[in-house]
Scaffold this active site. Structure first.
Site, PDB file in Angstrom:
ATOM      1  N   SER A 103      37.787  -3.381  35.410  1.00  0.00           N
ATOM      2  CA  SER A 103      37.605  -4.289  34.277  1.00  0.00           C
ATOM      3  C   SER A 103      37.883  -5.727  34.707  1.00  0.00           C
ATOM      4  O   SER A 103      37.174  -6.246  35.571  1.00  0.00           O
ATOM      5  CB  SER A 103      38.509  -3.805  33.131  1.00  0.00           C
ATOM      6  N   ASP A 158      29.580   1.742  27.536  1.00  0.00           N
ATOM      7  CA  ASP A 158      30.658   0.745  27.616  1.00  0.00           C
ATOM      8  C   ASP A 158      30.458  -0.316  26.531  1.00  0.00           C
ATOM      9  O   ASP A 158      29.455  -1.036  26.548  1.00  0.00           O
ATOM     10  CB  ASP A 158      30.630   0.099  29.016  1.00  0.00           C
ATOM     11  N   HIS A 189      34.255   2.301  28.571  1.00  0.00           N
ATOM     12  CA  HIS A 189      34.901   1.323  29.450  1.00  0.00           C
ATOM     13  C   HIS A 189      36.021   1.980  30.255  1.00  0.00           C
ATOM     14  O   HIS A 189      36.371   1.508  31.332  1.00  0.00           O
ATOM     15  CB  HIS A 189      35.436   0.157  28.604  1.00  0.00           C
TER      16      HIS A 189
END
Ligand code: MLT
Length: 211
Positions: A103, A158, A189
């Site tokens: 991320s 996501d 995600h």
């Protein structure tokens, strides 16, 4: 050493590439140690804590909103992180690391690849997005990744990274000379077991090629 709070675990297998572990928003230097050990059990692990705080949550660069980045800060923080890695390499005596970023950590790793292509030997980018709207930049006329391996693992569902965005990142890195493997997983995600399995296999392949 430079003022990044960090953890370092020495290698247990000299043949395995050192890993630079880059956590997501709100994580810290402890977060990805377990993931690093699963992906490449013998590797040295270098794990810094992001120096930007968003409501108390560590990150690697500032953002204006979710998915909207302060690009001047991205550039500045990528330079700082690149300097930290160079210093840590001298201090701990390790080779250029392969980044494992999740991320926000994957986004700073992508920025490092584009802005400071010498810092990393390669990267596993987990749920990454395009970190800069207008790379390349002033640091270097055109990034030259010279065939460096990059594994980009995206989540089909996501909510933070649209599939067009991860596709664009893959194209950007390929254009800059990276050897990109892009897999879109049936995931959101968050990471799934498939991420670990694919990353582990990929690291095994690049280590075998380097040996
Ligand atoms: C970022 O800010 O880097 C991305 O929005 C991912 C995140 O950290 O949530």
């Amino acid at each position: 050493m430079t003022d990044f709070i960090h953890r370092f675990e020495p290698a247990r297998d000299a043949g395995s590439p050192p890993l630079l572990l880059l956590h997501g928003t709100g994580g810290d230097e402890n977060d990805l140690l377990g993931l690093g050990q699963m992906i490449s059990p013998g590797s040295a692990l270098l794990s810094p804590r992001g120096r930007v705080l968003e409501h108390g949550m560590p990150r690697f660069f500032r953002r204006l909103a979710e998915g909207v980045f302060d690009e001047e800060d991205v550039r500045r923080r990528a330079r700082e992180l690149g300097d930290f890695v160079a210093e840590a390499r001298r201090h701990y005596g390790i080779a250029a690391p392969v980044a494992i970023g999740f991320s926000n950590g994957a986004n700073i790793a992508a920025a490092l690849l584009l802005l400071k292509p010498d810092v990393l030997a390669g990267a596993v980018l987990l749920r990454a997005m395009v970190p800069l709207s207008d790379p390349p930049n002033t640091d270097q006329a055109k990034p030259e990744l010279g065939g460096k391996p990059v594994l980009l693992l995206s989540g089909q569902a996501d909510p933070i990274v649209p599939s067009s965005n991860s596709a664009k990142l893959a194209a950007l890195l390929s254009d800059a000379g990276a050897r990109v493997d892009h897999n879109v997983l049936p995931a959101g995600h968050q990471l799934s077991q498939a991420d670990v399995t694919l990353a582990r296999k990929w690291i095994g392949n690049i280590s075998a090629k380097a040996a």
